[in-house]
Enzyme design. Structure first.
Site, PDB file in Angstrom:
ATOM      1  N   LYS A 245      -7.869   2.472  -3.143  1.00  8.61           N
ATOM      2  CA  LYS A 245      -8.278   2.407  -1.741  1.00  8.61           C
ATOM      3  C   LYS A 245      -8.985   3.702  -1.401  1.00  8.61           C
ATOM      4  O   LYS A 245      -8.377   4.757  -1.293  1.00  8.61           O
ATOM      5  CB  LYS A 245      -7.024   2.207  -0.896  1.00  8.61           C
TER       6      LYS A 245
ATOM      7  N   GLU B 131       0.804  -1.219   0.000  1.00  9.11           N
ATOM      8  CA  GLU B 131       0.000   0.000   0.000  1.00  9.11           C
ATOM      9  C   GLU B 131       0.840   1.273   0.000  1.00  9.11           C
ATOM     10  O   GLU B 131       1.850   1.375   0.679  1.00  9.11           O
ATOM     11  CB  GLU B 131      -0.920   0.003   1.213  1.00  9.11           C
TER      12      GLU B 131
ATOM     13  N   ASN C 225     -10.208  -7.140   7.847  1.00  3.32           N
ATOM     14  CA  ASN C 225      -9.452  -6.034   8.448  1.00  3.32           C
ATOM     15  C   ASN C 225      -9.175  -6.342   9.915  1.00  3.32           C
ATOM     16  O   ASN C 225     -10.084  -6.605  10.681  1.00  3.32           O
ATOM     17  CB  ASN C 225     -10.221  -4.716   8.303  1.00  3.32           C
TER      18      ASN C 225
ATOM     19  N   GLU D 201     -14.307  -5.986   2.037  1.00  2.72           N
ATOM     20  CA  GLU D 201     -13.688  -5.895   3.370  1.00  2.72           C
ATOM     21  C   GLU D 201     -14.680  -6.130   4.500  1.00  2.72           C
ATOM     22  O   GLU D 201     -15.735  -5.503   4.557  1.00  2.72           O
ATOM     23  CB  GLU D 201     -13.048  -4.514   3.537  1.00  2.72           C
TER      24      GLU D 201
ATOM     25  N   GLU E 103      -5.721  -7.923   6.334  1.00  2.22           N
ATOM     26  CA  GLU E 103      -5.446  -6.492   6.153  1.00  2.22           C
ATOM     27  C   GLU E 103      -5.086  -5.807   7.471  1.00  2.22           C
ATOM     28  O   GLU E 103      -5.768  -6.030   8.471  1.00  2.22           O
ATOM     29  CB  GLU E 103      -6.690  -5.753   5.638  1.00  2.22           C
ATOM     30  N   SER E 104      -4.087  -4.969   7.442  1.00  2.00           N
ATOM     31  CA  SER E 104      -3.711  -4.075   8.550  1.00  2.00           C
ATOM     32  C   SER E 104      -2.903  -4.779   9.654  1.00  2.00           C
ATOM     33  O   SER E 104      -3.187  -5.927   9.999  1.00  2.00           O
ATOM     34  CB  SER E 104      -4.908  -3.418   9.225  1.00  2.00           C
TER      35      SER E 104
ATOM     36  N   LYS F  14       0.489   4.913   1.132  1.00  2.00           N
ATOM     37  CA  LYS F  14      -0.368   5.665   2.065  1.00  2.00           C
ATOM     38  C   LYS F  14       0.477   6.686   2.800  1.00  2.00           C
ATOM     39  O   LYS F  14       1.431   6.334   3.470  1.00  2.00           O
ATOM     40  CB  LYS F  14      -1.004   4.649   3.026  1.00  2.00           C
TER      41      LYS F  14
HETATM   42  O1  LIG Z   1      -1.205   0.350   7.335  1.00  2.00           O
HETATM   43  P1  LIG Z   1      -1.594  -1.034   7.687  1.00  2.00           P
HETATM   44  O2  LIG Z   1      -1.869  -1.235   9.164  1.00  2.00           O
HETATM   45  O3  LIG Z   1      -0.638  -2.035   7.151  1.00  2.00           O
HETATM   46  O4  LIG Z   1      -3.019  -1.310   6.964  1.00  2.00           O
HETATM   47  C1  LIG Z   1      -3.137  -1.296   5.555  1.00  2.00           C
HETATM   48  C2  LIG Z   1      -4.628  -1.351   5.152  1.00  2.00           C
HETATM   49  O5  LIG Z   1      -5.162  -2.543   5.617  1.00  2.00           O
HETATM   50  C3  LIG Z   1      -5.392  -0.154   5.734  1.00  2.00           C
HETATM   51  O6  LIG Z   1      -4.845   0.996   5.188  1.00  2.00           O
HETATM   52  C4  LIG Z   1      -6.883  -0.212   5.443  1.00  2.00           C
HETATM   53  C5  LIG Z   1      -7.667  -1.328   5.479  1.00  2.00           C
HETATM   54  N1  LIG Z   1      -8.918  -1.024   5.153  1.00  2.00           N
HETATM   55  C6  LIG Z   1      -9.015   0.295   4.886  1.00  2.00           C
HETATM   56  C7  LIG Z   1     -10.097   1.069   4.480  1.00  2.00           C
HETATM   57  C8  LIG Z   1      -9.870   2.406   4.233  1.00  2.00           C
HETATM   58  C9  LIG Z   1      -8.622   2.987   4.423  1.00  2.00           C
HETATM   59  C10 LIG Z   1      -7.531   2.217   4.831  1.00  2.00           C
HETATM   60  C11 LIG Z   1      -7.727   0.864   5.056  1.00  2.00           C
END
Ligand SMILES: O=P(O)(O)OC[C@@H](O)[C@@H](O)c1c[nH]c2ccccc12
Length: 264
Positions: free
Chosen positions: A121, A59, A191, A170, A221-222, A61
């Site tokens: 995104k 990603e 997520n 998601e 995710e995340s 970001k």
């Molecule tokens: O930065 P991280 O913790 O690696 O997470 C990435 C991604 O999963 C996260 O940006 C995200 C997951 N779902 C979203 C929905 C909207 C905006 C952002 C997100």
């Protein structure tokens, strides 16, 4: 729905109303259809994951509501290039300006600098944004189940598939997962971040795994930070990852990706 998500969606509605005045949907649709250059996002992930190789959606970001600015020195072209050179399967680009300091231009730039499929995104609530995404060059869009009704999910997924793109669906919990499974898309993103308190727990993915049929592909995710996180997920037969912050905090995000994948 969490307060922050509610706030984001309110802003989004206002932004879409402005966009619609600047450019008609018919006009935009002509541009989207003229492109004819969709890169197979789901295919790239699925073929990698079926080989039991780790597939990372890397990603791009700059900032987030929970962390503020994540990366000062922000060049989407450089970041896309180093991700592509270090084993990313796909890219994800934040395009929301107000809360993530993203931009549609970042998506264009990132996609033009490599040959990877790209996820837009953003917070998608209107078919206009789907057409807009394809006109920009997106290959996949994100549909956040907690932000949408079943009717909206169906309509937005249909519009996405109609334009030849893929959708990443998601979810955060069992109820949302059940709703996601009524859709056609094979890609289920779980997520690990709770949007109410921003707490992250990889257990969230593990908890939902048993309820995912074998015809769907899980993207966790995340909150993925280390190679040990990848190993843990592999032990549970998860090979799809969406990773942002931990890579964006490295001086060279691509080197961070190689390290995460255990390749250096
Ligand atoms: O930065 P991280 O913790 O690696 O997470 C990435 C991604 O999963 C996260 O940006 C995200 C997951 N779902 C979203 C929905 C909207 C905006 C952002 C997100």
């Amino acid at each position: 729905m969490s307060d922050i998500l509610e706030k984001i969606l309110t802003t989004k509605k206002e932004e879409i109303a402005v966009l619609k005045q600047m450019r008609s949907e018919i006009d935009l649709l002509a541009e989207a259809n003229a492109r004819n250059d969709v890169r197979g996002f789901a295919n790239a992930l699925i073929s990698t994951i079926h080989r039991k190789e780790n597939a990372v959606i890397a990603e791009i970001k700059k900032a987030s509501p929970s962390k503020g600015v994540i990366r000062e020195d922000f060049n989407p072209i450089e970041i896309a290039t180093t991700y592509a050179n270090n084993g990313a399967t796909c890219l994800s680009v934040l395009t929301d300006r107000t809360y993530f300091q993203g931009s549609p231009d970042y998506l264009r730039q990132a996609r033009a600098s490599c040959s990877l499929p790209v996820l837009r995104k953003d917070f998608i609530i209107d078919p206009y944004q789907i057409i807009n995404s394809r006109a920009l060059g997106a290959d996949c869009i994100l549909l956040i189940v907690s932000a949408l009704s079943d009717a909206q999910l169906n309509e937005l997924e249909a519009a996405t598939l109609e334009l030849g793109m893929d959708a990443l669906i998601e979810v955060h919990d069992h109820t949302e997962l059940e709703r996601a499974l009524n859709l056609k898309s094979p890609l289920i993103g779980i997520n690990n971040r709770n949007l109410r308190n921003f707490e992250v727990s990889l257990d969230n993915t593990i908890k939902l795994l048993n309820d995912i049929p074998t015809d769907r592909v899980v993207i966790t995710e995340s909150g993925i930070h280390t190679h040990d996180d990848i190993t843990l997920m592999n032990e549970h037969n998860v090979y799809g990852f969406l990773v942002g912050e931990s890579l964006m905090r490295q001086e060279d995000p691509g080197k961070g990706l190689a390290l995460l994948l255990g390749k250096s």
